[in-house]
Motif scaffolding. Structure first.
Motif, mmCIF file in Angstrom:
data_model
loop_
_atom_site.group_PDB
_atom_site.id
_atom_site.type_symbol
_atom_site.label_atom_id
_atom_site.label_comp_id
_atom_site.label_asym_id
_atom_site.label_seq_id
_atom_site.Cartn_x
_atom_site.Cartn_y
_atom_site.Cartn_z
ATOM 1 N N ASP A 223 -21.595 57.527 -50.514
ATOM 2 C CA ASP A 223 -20.666 56.729 -51.321
ATOM 3 C C ASP A 223 -19.281 56.661 -50.681
ATOM 4 N N LYS A 224 -18.794 57.800 -50.204
ATOM 5 C CA LYS A 224 -17.474 57.836 -49.563
ATOM 6 C C LYS A 224 -17.479 57.062 -48.244
ATOM 7 N N LEU A 225 -18.598 57.175 -47.504
ATOM 8 C CA LEU A 225 -18.721 56.459 -46.231
ATOM 9 C C LEU A 225 -18.685 54.951 -46.460
ATOM 10 N N ILE A 226 -19.473 54.473 -47.400
ATOM 11 C CA ILE A 226 -19.519 53.042 -47.691
ATOM 12 C C ILE A 226 -18.164 52.549 -48.169
ATOM 13 N N MET A 228 -15.217 53.714 -47.422
ATOM 14 C CA MET A 228 -14.296 53.637 -46.293
ATOM 15 C C MET A 228 -14.627 52.459 -45.380
ATOM 16 N N ILE A 229 -15.917 52.252 -45.087
ATOM 17 C CA ILE A 229 -16.331 51.152 -44.211
ATOM 18 C C ILE A 229 -15.943 49.807 -44.824
ATOM 19 N N GLN A 230 -16.147 49.666 -46.129
ATOM 20 C CA GLN A 230 -15.808 48.410 -46.792
ATOM 21 C C GLN A 230 -14.298 48.173 -46.799
ATOM 22 N N ILE A 246 -20.967 51.434 -35.605
ATOM 23 C CA ILE A 246 -20.837 52.603 -36.464
ATOM 24 C C ILE A 246 -21.968 53.559 -36.127
ATOM 25 N N SER A 247 -21.631 54.696 -35.540
ATOM 26 C CA SER A 247 -22.642 55.659 -35.091
ATOM 27 C C SER A 247 -22.711 56.844 -36.041
#
Length: 292
Positions: A223-226, A228-230, A246-247
């Motif tokens: 959830d935190k990754l998505i 930040m990416i968004q 994105i690796s």
């Protein structure tokens, strides 16, 4: 009439793009002298021409006359002859590698280093890149993937996704991907490797996915990754970035990283404002290493 100017960095795939467009029914002309572009377009746009799709290749080989291109393009606009610019690009590192593999010399390198020629070329073509309608970064694209992108734009006439996002899983023990823009380490998540029933499976298998995502920490991280990416994507777009890698890495690149990369890919592809592709770099390497 569709008049496409195909240009870009030497070694980025301009010639390949012209071949692809030719196969798609475009009348292709490569490296036409810039002084003849006006006359050529006049003939093409005349009512007597049966040609409806044209691709004109222009590159650094035009030499000093490249400076005349801006005026030539302005003449097309004044004459009401529409055109599109396709710019093929790639990272300096990838371009150097391609030149070394083919043992070709860069047109601007002469007796110097390839890297120096690339730097000079990038500066001289910057004005074209700024005017480009489509910029495709081929650093991590296979020929068939480039063909798919060109087919969408110039055959199917679909909206072009100027940002291409690659979600890449990898194993840290095989090295961090050199073309990564963002790298995330998921080795802190519970490892399916220590479960004998899951060890031979991968993050593409439901059993491994259920194991990895069976912990609250995995969901919180995703959830935190998505989120930040968004947040980052529109800012990268404003910066003019057209390729984002994105690796996501774990120890061997087989279980945790594959699972999280799949989850991220599925969430990102819901957005139609950019193109998303998936790659699992090291998913089978453990099997190969152990076999030897």
């Amino acid at each position: 009439m569709r008049f496409v100017i195909v240009t870009g960095m030497s070694g980025a795939g301009r010639s390949t793009a012209l071949r692809i467009l030719e196969d798609a029914g475009y009348f292709c002309v490569d490296n036409l002298p810039i002084s003849l572009i006006g006359k050529f377009s006049e003939l093409i746009y005349s009512g007597t021409s049966e040609i409806s799709k044209v691709a004109l290749g222009i590159d650094i080989r035009s030499g000093r006359t490249l400076d005349e291109l801006t005026a030539a393009l302005e003449e097309l606009t004044v004459a009401g002859r529409s055109y599109e610019i396709l710019f093929l690009d790639a990272s300096d590192e990838v371009l150097v590698k391609r030149y070394k593999e083919t043992r070709r010399s860069h047109p601007l390198a002469q007796e110097g280093r390839v890297a120096e020629g690339i730097t000079e070329e990038r500066g001289r073509l910057e004005f074209l890149k700024k005017q480009a309608d489509y910029i495709i970064d081929t650093s991590s694209l296979l020929t068939r993937e480039l063909k798919q992108e060109l087919d969408k734009i110039f055959v199917q006439n679909k909206d072009f996704k100027n940002l291409v996002i690659t979600v890449l899983s990898f194993g840290f023990k095989y090295g961090i991907p050199t073309d990564s823009d963002l790298v995330f380490d998921v080795r802190f998540l519970p490892n399916p490797y220590y479960n004998e029933d899951l060890r031979k499976l991968t993050g593409n298998d439901r059993a491994v996915q259920d194991f990895v995502m069976g912990f609250e920490v995995s969901h919180r991280f995703l959830d935190k990754l998505i989120d930040m990416i968004q947040f980052l994507i529109p800012n990268y777009v404003l910066e003019g970035k057209n390729q984002l890698v994105i690796s996501i890495g774990c120890t061997g690149g087989k279980h945790r990283s594959v699972t999280l990369a799949n989850m991220l890919y599925e969430r990102l592809r819901e957005n139609t404002d950019y193109a998303v592709r998936m790659e699992h770099r090291d998913i089978a390497k453990d099997n190969v290493v152990k076999a030897h």
